[in-house]
Design an enzyme around this catalytic site. Structure first.
Site: not given
Length: 392
Positions: A29-30, A106, A189-192, A194
């Site tokens: 995903p981007m 995502q 999305h559970g990263a970065h 957020y």
């Protein structure tokens, strides 16, 4: 050029529940922001279909906003709710399936990282685990070296139980919509740094209720959210979950310093319904913990028994750089040879390719045919080009 390594493990088929992939190559995903007011531009069908036509086995879409008032990163982030937005996603899914590819959206809530002034409902404050600003979480702030901001930053509001329940319901609704429009699974999305990661991370979660304090409490929100998604989509629809050690605010940030600490985070998520862990790292070849060659994805698979995907500078000469990053000849072959070896020995199952697939829609076919001289270098400026420029 060095001898071309055996890359066949990258092109073995893969199955997870109802998802069947022709190979292990995944478009990671981007964020592209090709959705004015949340509805995809018409050229997005071709943008994703070209990657499927070029041999990519699975496409994970850019982050899409769930139907919650303050989920959105900006007004150009695609929605995964609402009749108009879902009609466009149905067309994209059909286009990808028409090229023998698979696709999952995502689902994303940005929490305090939301660009409030550039998104829907700008008058409504961001929400997060605790009432902080994005700047409060920088490495400089943690070290006490951050300069005072020259403008007021409105802090997020700490989420109430009603807020938590509302976000869980929004994810469940969007996941069900993904199944209904024909997607092959759903990614969370559970990263970065957020929203879900803001609960995971001690620096951003300063709560003293059932959702803060201990690791078990800090992951409770995500575990309940995954369980809610699983209940909505049923037992056979694959759920992917992206997690990371690093944060957008601090590349050195960590959730877990040992395998045992990581297990306390991932095992409950697996029990709640995650089928594939998307372990986001900056360099896939680096071991995660001392004393083992396993990277983060390798540890996710070992600890949970679930499938795992690695990501991080796959096919790139200069990891995590902008215009200097390129995908060329011997460097690419060596990079991918190691990746294939790691898949072959069972470290992980899937390989997420990012910037190299922006530069080369047919990246998977080129690699499978060992035509490395045909690979085009990634240009950081390409990340902000129009769809017409990057879709062909």
């Amino acid at each position: 050029m060095t001898d071309i390594p055996d890359l066949s493990p990258l092109f073995a088929p893969f199955t997870c529940k109802t998802m069947r992939l022709r190979n292990r190559i995944v478009m990671s995903p981007m964020t592209r922001q090709f959705a004015p007011d949340g509805v995809l531009d018409g050229a997005v069908d071709d943008y994703y279909a070209r990657r499927a036509a070029g041999g990519t086995g699975l496409i994970i879409t850019e982050g899409t906003a769930v139907g919650h008032p303050v989920a959105h990163y900006s007004r150009n982030i695609p929605h995964f709710y609402g009749e108009a937005a879902l009609a466009r996603w149905r067309a994209v899914v059909a286009a990808v399936h028409g090229q023998d590819g698979a696709i999952v959206p995502q689902l994303w809530h940005t929490g305090l990282s939301r660009r409030r002034s550039a998104s829907a409902n700008p008058e409504v404050p961001n929400i997060s685990a605790s009432a902080l600003t994005d700047e409060d979480l920088s490495a400089e702030a943690a070290a006490g070296t951050a300069r005072a901001s020259d403008r007021q930053r409105r802090p997020a509001e700490a989420m109430s139980k009603d807020d938590i329940d509302g976000v869980i319901a929004a994810f469940a609704d969007s996941a069900l919509a993904a199944r209904d429009v024909g997607c092959d699974g759903v990614a969370i999305h559970g990263a970065h740094g957020y929203l879900l990661d803001q609960f995971f991370w001690e620096r951003s979660n300063r709560r003293d209720d059932a959702y803060g304090g201990s690791v078990e409490n800090r992951i409770r929100f995500a575990v309940e959210l995954v369980a809610g998604v699983r209940a909505a989509v049923g037992p056979d629809f694959p759920i992917l979950f992206r997690f990371s050690q690093w944060k957008s605010q601090d590349y050195a940030g960590k959730l877990a310093d040992t395998p045992a600490a990581l297990a306390r985070i991932l095992e409950p998520l697996a029990d709640a319904g995650v089928d594939i862990f998307d372990a986001s790292t900056r360099r896939f070849w680096l071991p995660e913990f001392d004393g083992s060659p396993l990277n983060l994805a390798g540890w996710a698979k070992k600890l949970t028994g679930k499938a795992a995907m690695t990501v991080g500078s796959i096919g790139l000469e200069s990891p995590f750089l902008g215009g200097g990053s390129s995908a060329t000849s011997a460097v690419t072959a060596d990079n991918l040879g190691l990746l294939a070896q790691m898949i072959d020995r069972g470290d992980f199952d899937l390989a997420g390719v990012g910037r190299a697939l922006i530069a080369n829609p047919d990246w998977a076919d080129i690699v499978q045919e060992s035509r490395f001289a045909d690979l085009r270098a990634y240009d950081a400026r390409g990340h902000i080009k129009t769809l017409e420029q990057v879709g062909t």
